[in-house]
Design a protein around this motif. Structure first.
Motif, PDB file in Angstrom:
ATOM      1  N   ILE A  80       0.887  -1.178   0.000  1.00  0.00           N
ATOM      2  CA  ILE A  80       0.000   0.000   0.000  1.00  0.00           C
ATOM      3  C   ILE A  80       0.918   1.219   0.000  1.00  0.00           C
ATOM      4  CG2 ILE A  80      -1.831   1.272   1.184  1.00  0.00           C
ATOM      5  CD1 ILE A  80      -2.865  -1.301   2.315  1.00  0.00           C
ATOM      6  N   ASP A  81       0.804   2.013  -1.038  1.00  0.00           N
ATOM      7  CA  ASP A  81       1.609   3.207  -1.216  1.00  0.00           C
ATOM      8  C   ASP A  81       1.515   4.101   0.032  1.00  0.00           C
ATOM      9  OD1 ASP A  81       2.790   5.458  -2.793  1.00  0.00           O
ATOM     10  OD2 ASP A  81       0.755   6.263  -2.597  1.00  0.00           O
ATOM     11  N   ILE A  82       2.603   4.799   0.370  1.00  0.00           N
ATOM     12  CA  ILE A  82       2.572   5.621   1.600  1.00  0.00           C
ATOM     13  C   ILE A  82       1.569   6.763   1.458  1.00  0.00           C
ATOM     14  CG2 ILE A  82       3.984   6.761   3.365  1.00  0.00           C
ATOM     15  CD1 ILE A  82       6.438   5.720   2.006  1.00  0.00           C
ATOM     16  N   GLY A  83       1.454   7.298   0.249  1.00  0.00           N
ATOM     17  CA  GLY A  83       0.452   8.348   0.024  1.00  0.00           C
ATOM     18  C   GLY A  83      -0.949   7.805   0.273  1.00  0.00           C
ATOM     19  N   VAL A 114      -6.272  19.063   4.931  1.00  0.00           N
ATOM     20  CA  VAL A 114      -6.679  18.157   6.009  1.00  0.00           C
ATOM     21  C   VAL A 114      -5.454  17.764   6.833  1.00  0.00           C
ATOM     22  CG1 VAL A 114      -7.708  15.902   6.508  1.00  0.00           C
ATOM     23  CG2 VAL A 114      -8.595  17.290   4.625  1.00  0.00           C
ATOM     24  N   SER A 115      -4.337  17.520   6.169  1.00  0.00           N
ATOM     25  CA  SER A 115      -3.090  17.232   6.891  1.00  0.00           C
ATOM     26  C   SER A 115      -1.924  17.535   5.963  1.00  0.00           C
ATOM     27  CB  SER A 115      -3.031  15.772   7.342  1.00  0.00           C
ATOM     28  OG  SER A 115      -2.812  14.925   6.233  1.00  0.00           O
ATOM     29  N   ARG A 116      -0.776  17.794   6.564  1.00  0.00           N
ATOM     30  CA  ARG A 116       0.408  18.037   5.747  1.00  0.00           C
ATOM     31  C   ARG A 116       1.651  17.682   6.563  1.00  0.00           C
ATOM     32  NH1 ARG A 116       1.974  21.642   1.353  1.00  0.00           N
ATOM     33  NH2 ARG A 116       4.186  22.059   1.517  1.00  0.00           N
ATOM     34  N   ASN A 117       2.562  16.934   5.961  1.00  0.00           N
ATOM     35  CA  ASN A 117       3.888  16.764   6.544  1.00  0.00           C
ATOM     36  C   ASN A 117       4.893  16.978   5.419  1.00  0.00           C
ATOM     37  OD1 ASN A 117       4.097  14.329   5.094  1.00  0.00           O
ATOM     38  ND2 ASN A 117       3.288  13.136   6.819  1.00  0.00           N
ATOM     39  N   THR A 174       0.597  15.774   1.469  1.00  0.00           N
ATOM     40  CA  THR A 174      -0.485  16.686   1.836  1.00  0.00           C
ATOM     41  C   THR A 174      -1.809  16.012   1.472  1.00  0.00           C
ATOM     42  OG1 THR A 174       0.896  18.615   1.417  1.00  0.00           O
ATOM     43  CG2 THR A 174      -1.491  18.969   1.374  1.00  0.00           C
ATOM     44  N   VAL A 175      -2.773  16.085   2.372  1.00  0.00           N
ATOM     45  CA  VAL A 175      -4.131  15.601   2.080  1.00  0.00           C
ATOM     46  C   VAL A 175      -5.045  16.820   2.049  1.00  0.00           C
ATOM     47  CG1 VAL A 175      -6.080  14.228   2.941  1.00  0.00           C
ATOM     48  CG2 VAL A 175      -3.753  13.333   3.141  1.00  0.00           C
ATOM     49  N   THR A 176      -5.856  16.898   0.997  1.00  0.00           N
ATOM     50  CA  THR A 176      -6.779  18.031   0.861  1.00  0.00           C
ATOM     51  C   THR A 176      -8.201  17.523   0.637  1.00  0.00           C
ATOM     52  OG1 THR A 176      -6.291  18.068  -1.494  1.00  0.00           O
ATOM     53  CG2 THR A 176      -5.101  19.654  -0.121  1.00  0.00           C
ATOM     54  N   ALA A 177      -9.160  18.366   0.972  1.00  0.00           N
ATOM     55  CA  ALA A 177     -10.568  18.096   0.647  1.00  0.00           C
ATOM     56  C   ALA A 177     -11.075  19.316  -0.114  1.00  0.00           C
ATOM     57  CB  ALA A 177     -11.372  17.877   1.918  1.00  0.00           C
ATOM     58  N   THR A 178     -11.617  19.061  -1.312  1.00  0.00           N
ATOM     59  CA  THR A 178     -12.091  20.168  -2.154  1.00  0.00           C
ATOM     60  C   THR A 178     -13.586  20.015  -2.355  1.00  0.00           C
ATOM     61  OG1 THR A 178      -9.962  20.213  -3.289  1.00  0.00           O
ATOM     62  CG2 THR A 178     -11.817  21.285  -4.407  1.00  0.00           C
ATOM     63  N   ARG A 179     -14.332  21.055  -1.984  1.00  0.00           N
ATOM     64  CA  ARG A 179     -15.805  21.001  -2.045  1.00  0.00           C
ATOM     65  C   ARG A 179     -16.288  21.848  -3.206  1.00  0.00           C
ATOM     66  NH1 ARG A 179     -19.347  19.684   2.026  1.00  0.00           N
ATOM     67  NH2 ARG A 179     -21.396  20.583   1.840  1.00  0.00           N
ATOM     68  N   ARG A 180     -17.172  21.281  -4.003  1.00  0.00           N
ATOM     69  CA  ARG A 180     -17.663  22.040  -5.158  1.00  0.00           C
ATOM     70  C   ARG A 180     -18.899  22.828  -4.783  1.00  0.00           C
ATOM     71  NH1 ARG A 180     -19.888  20.306 -10.632  1.00  0.00           N
ATOM     72  NH2 ARG A 180     -20.367  22.355 -11.424  1.00  0.00           N
ATOM     73  N   VAL A 209      -4.567  13.094  -2.147  1.00  0.00           N
ATOM     74  CA  VAL A 209      -3.265  13.077  -1.460  1.00  0.00           C
ATOM     75  C   VAL A 209      -2.194  13.261  -2.514  1.00  0.00           C
ATOM     76  CG1 VAL A 209      -3.052  10.525  -1.592  1.00  0.00           C
ATOM     77  CG2 VAL A 209      -1.755  11.809   0.126  1.00  0.00           C
ATOM     78  N   PHE A 210      -1.177  14.069  -2.176  1.00  0.00           N
ATOM     79  CA  PHE A 210      -0.093  14.269  -3.145  1.00  0.00           C
ATOM     80  C   PHE A 210       1.192  14.621  -2.413  1.00  0.00           C
ATOM     81  CE2 PHE A 210      -2.675  18.067  -2.724  1.00  0.00           C
ATOM     82  CZ  PHE A 210      -1.751  19.076  -2.473  1.00  0.00           C
ATOM     83  N   ASN A 211       2.304  14.459  -3.112  1.00  0.00           N
ATOM     84  CA  ASN A 211       3.594  14.791  -2.520  1.00  0.00           C
ATOM     85  C   ASN A 211       3.615  16.293  -2.207  1.00  0.00           C
ATOM     86  OD1 ASN A 211       4.019  12.245  -3.799  1.00  0.00           O
ATOM     87  ND2 ASN A 211       6.196  12.576  -3.466  1.00  0.00           N
ATOM     88  N   SER A 212       3.933  16.640  -0.963  1.00  0.00           N
ATOM     89  CA  SER A 212       3.837  18.042  -0.541  1.00  0.00           C
ATOM     90  C   SER A 212       4.582  19.011  -1.461  1.00  0.00           C
ATOM     91  CB  SER A 212       4.335  18.194   0.901  1.00  0.00           C
ATOM     92  OG  SER A 212       3.475  17.472   1.756  1.00  0.00           O
ATOM     93  N   PRO A 213       5.771  18.647  -1.982  1.00  0.00           N
ATOM     94  CA  PRO A 213       6.467  19.630  -2.833  1.00  0.00           C
ATOM     95  C   PRO A 213       5.774  19.873  -4.178  1.00  0.00           C
ATOM     96  CG  PRO A 213       7.999  17.952  -2.003  1.00  0.00           C
ATOM     97  CD  PRO A 213       6.615  17.477  -1.701  1.00  0.00           C
TER      98      PRO A 213
END
Ligand code: SAM
Length: 370
Positions: free
Chosen positions: A212-215, A357-360, A364-370, A337-341
């Motif tokens: 399972i990919d770390i992302g 939602v979170s970032r290290n 980075t995890v994001t939530a985008t609402r339409r 989820v995507f690589n922060s850089p």
């Protein structure tokens, strides 16, 4: 300029990502075809595996092959071959899945070496198990993407493996005398999350294999925070880990999974079945969310790719995020989820109101609402 240079010069990548830095063919295509011509003047019936945009298939037909059975993992690669064939007025090829029908009785197989050793292993086993005992495999690639592990791996399925001299930073591996190893794919591995477990089933070419990919793991930590939905979409599903984990966590929820890769779709179907949620997960091969109506999706999960072939490139992620924006219903959410850089945030802001939602340092995890 040779006839083949002229033919290759007319190939396009479309509908795959097009960009001046990305090509529809490279020297390894020419080297594979040259080595095949050295081996047998009359190409006859040929099997092509891993052709990217048609250079091998159309090059073989142009050189006199009477018919070509071809497997391309990506649906956009299949479409590029069909478009290039129409443009060049060449016919005589048929697409096959990566199964016995592709290589049954074959005597000549031309292979663009895949990036993953697992993908090469599955292909080598298939050829060695089902092709004619006289089969010759000509497997080529760019030297910078090749390793001695590829020779060793081919040697598990073929008695004789040797490398050609390099040419224009490319090389081919010749394999012959199949050892009939049998098929050991797909493979599976069970992972535990708290008190649930998830078994990942993977074909060789599927992203992250049975791992399972770390992302993906980072996104899975936020399953509980995702909004209620009766239907979700696992976009670019790979082995289907995200959609399967969501279905396991939410009895009753249905998941539509899509991926451009045939290996990914087959893996997702197998992963869903192994985890007992096949009745709530569908998986189809598609470029992005084609077939999903505009403004219809309640929840989309996405761990986008950051490669186009071997090149690091944001083209596909841009396309997938834009397509998610098109498919989201008003109030629907894209969890990504995507690589922060990587600079995906502006792409997400463009399709809706985005919160982090979170970032290290890594993800980075994001939530985008339409
Ligand atoms: C980073 S992997 C994520 C896989 C899986 N969701 C996970 O988290 O492990 C990205 C996936 O995007 C898929 N992909 C690439 N281009 C695509 C496209 N145009 N449409 C749909 N999927 C695509 C790849 O085949 C790959 O499975």
């Amino acid at each position: 300029m040779t006839d083949r240079d002229a033919l290759f010069g007319r190939l396009r990548r479309w509908p795959d990502v097009e960009d001046p830095t990305l090509q529809a063919h490279d020297a390894s295509d020419a080297l594979i075809l040259d080595e095949a011509a050295k081996l047998q003047r009359e190409l006859g019936e040929v099997v092509v595996i891993g052709d990217r945009h048609g250079a091998l298939t159309l090059g073989a037909l142009d050189a006199g092959a009477t018919s070509v059975r071809v497997h391309q993992d990506l649906v956009v690669a299949e479409r590029a071959l069909v478009a290039n064939a129409a443009e060049l007025g060449l016919e005589g090829f048929a697409h096959h899945r990566l199964d016995a029908s592709l290589v049954d009785g074959a005597t000549l197989v031309l292979l663009q070496l895949p990036r993953s050793l697992d993908a090469l292993d599955e292909i080598a086993e298939l050829i060695a198990t089902h092709a004619d005992e006289r089969v010759r495999v000509i497997a080529g690639g760019r030297v910078k993407h090749m390793s001695m592990s590829m020779n060793a791996l081919l040697a598990r399925s073929f008695k004789h493996v040797h490398a050609s001299l390099g040419w224009r930073k490319s090389r081919v591996l010749h394999a012959e005398a199949p050892l009939r190893p049998g098929i050991s794919w797909p493979r599976s591995r069970t992972h535990r999350f708290g008190d649930t477990s998830l078994t990942v089933v993977a074909h060789g070419a599927a992203f992250a294999g049975t791992g399972i990919d770390i992302g993906a793991q980072t996104l899975l930590q936020h399953l509980d925070a995702m909004p209620d939905a009766s239907h979700a979409i696992d976009l670019a599903c790979g082995t289907g880990v995200l959609g399967t984990a969501l279905a396991l966590a939410r009895p009753g929820l249905r998941v539509r999974s899509t991926d451009a890769s045939a290996a990914a779709v087959a893996s997702t179907i197998a992963t869903a079945a192994t985890n007992g949620v096949a009745d709530r997960i569908t998986a189809t091969q598609a470029d992005g969310l084609e077939g999903v109506p505009d403004a219809s999706a309640q929840l989309i999960l996405l761990n986008p790719p950051f490669h186009v072939g071997a090149a690091v490139h944001t083209g596909i992620a841009e396309r997938l995020i834009a397509d998610a924006g098109r498919a989201l219903a008003p109030g629907g959410e894209l969890w990504c989820v995507f690589n922060s850089p990587l600079g995906y945030r502006p792409l997400l802001d463009r399709i809706g109101e985005t919160r982090q939602v979170s970032r290290n340092a890594k993800f980075t995890v994001t939530a985008t609402r339409r």
